[in-house]
Scaffold this active site. Structure first.
Site, PDB file in Angstrom:
ATOM      1  N   LYS A  83       0.858  -1.189   0.000  1.00 43.88           N
ATOM      2  CA  LYS A  83       0.000   0.000   0.000  1.00 43.88           C
ATOM      3  C   LYS A  83       0.893   1.237   0.000  1.00 43.88           C
ATOM      4  O   LYS A  83       1.776   1.372   0.866  1.00 43.88           O
ATOM      5  CB  LYS A  83      -0.870  -0.024   1.250  1.00 43.88           C
ATOM      6  CG  LYS A  83      -2.189   0.681   1.135  1.00 43.88           C
ATOM      7  CD  LYS A  83      -3.006   0.368   2.397  1.00 43.88           C
ATOM      8  CE  LYS A  83      -4.338   1.019   2.387  1.00 43.88           C
ATOM      9  NZ  LYS A  83      -4.972   0.936   3.710  1.00 43.88           N
TER      10      LYS A  83
HETATM   11  C1  E4P Z   1      -8.254   1.363   4.098  1.00 40.47           C
HETATM   12  O1  E4P Z   1      -7.526   0.991   3.219  1.00 40.47           O
HETATM   13  C2  E4P Z   1      -8.154   2.702   4.700  1.00 40.47           C
HETATM   14  O2  E4P Z   1      -6.909   2.903   5.254  1.00 40.47           O
HETATM   15  C3  E4P Z   1      -9.246   2.882   5.701  1.00 40.47           C
HETATM   16  O3  E4P Z   1     -10.467   2.427   5.140  1.00 40.47           O
HETATM   17  C4  E4P Z   1      -9.383   4.301   6.217  1.00 40.47           C
HETATM   18  O4  E4P Z   1     -10.556   4.397   6.979  1.00 40.47           O
HETATM   19  P1  E4P Z   1     -10.833   5.624   7.983  1.00 40.47           P
HETATM   20  O5  E4P Z   1     -11.052   6.855   7.161  1.00 40.47           O
HETATM   21  O6  E4P Z   1     -12.067   5.213   8.719  1.00 40.47           O
HETATM   22  O7  E4P Z   1      -9.620   5.739   8.858  1.00 40.47           O
END
Ligand code: E4P
Length: 217
Positions: A83
């Site tokens: 990622k």
């Molecule tokens: C997933 O890949 C993201 O990092 C995550 O969904 C972020 O979610 P949040 O905005 O609730 O922290």
């Protein structure tokens, strides 16, 4: 549409995985902090538990360092998706790692143009954050629709991975738009099965069944 679980909580992943609903997992530095676990150890455990892609996020800001971190994370297991943030360094890292055959999830996407860049960099997944857009009074789902249109216009194979999901309505809308994947916290995924009429109907059936005095087992 695939369901990914947005957590680094191994018990929560195992519980949902047993239902057959888990197609992958996403983590980020905040979720690793919340788990209280070492990133390499917990990611390895998740990869052993879930067959599908498991996103593990780099934490450097320069491309050379991101690439080195990405290669190290990718060595954890074949189902790692590295990622990277949607910055120029992240896009360069995406191009390098996908050219090497690794899956890459480009995260922190908040605009259609950013999603276009990620697709051109060969991203396996693009992660638009719908909940954080809703938080600033924009409509996160509008972005998902725009990305779907753009990717279809040009035949980009990058999968739209709807992230920052806060409600079951985000899941329904993602499915209607044709997003490829939704990643949601365990609590949101569990709520997908809830309906008050299901609860009421089941209670009535149980009450009538008790009156029959019968048993199946
Ligand atoms: C997933 O890949 C993201 O990092 C995550 O969904 C972020 O979610 P949040 O905005 O609730 O922290």
């Amino acid at each position: 549409m695939k369901f990914f679980v947005d957590t680094a909580d191994i018990d929560a992943i195992a519980e949902l995985n047993a239902t057959g609903m888990v197609d992958g997992v996403t983590t980020n530095p905040s979720l690793i902090l919340k788990s209280g676990r070492d990133i390499l150890e917990v990611t390895k455990e998740i990869c052993a538990l879930v067959k599908g892609p498991v996103s593990a996020e780099v934490v450097s800001l320069e491309a050379d360092d991101m690439i080195a971190e990405g290669r190290k994370l990718a060595r954890i297991a074949p189902n790692i998706a590295v990622k990277v943030p949607l910055t120029w360094a992240g896009l360069k890292t995406c191009k390098t790692l996908t050219d090497e055959g690794h899956m890459v999830n480009v995260t922190l996407c908040f605009s259609a143009n950013q999603a276009l860049l990620a697709a051109k960099a060969g991203a396996t997944f693009i992660s638009p954050f719908v909940g954080r857009l809703d938080d600033i009074n924009l409509d996160g789902m509008d972005l998902i629709g725009d990305i779907r249109t753009i990717y279809d216009n040009f035949g980009f194979e990058t999968q739209i991975l709807v992230a920052s999901v806060r409600s079951v309505n985000h899941v329904t809308q993602s499915a209607l738009i044709g997003a490829d994947v939704v990643t949601a916290p365990p609590a949101v995924l569990k709520k997908l099965a809830d309906h008050p009429l299901t609860d009421a109907g089941l209670a009535a059936f149980m009450a009538d069944w008790a009156k029959t005095g019968q048993k199946i087992l």
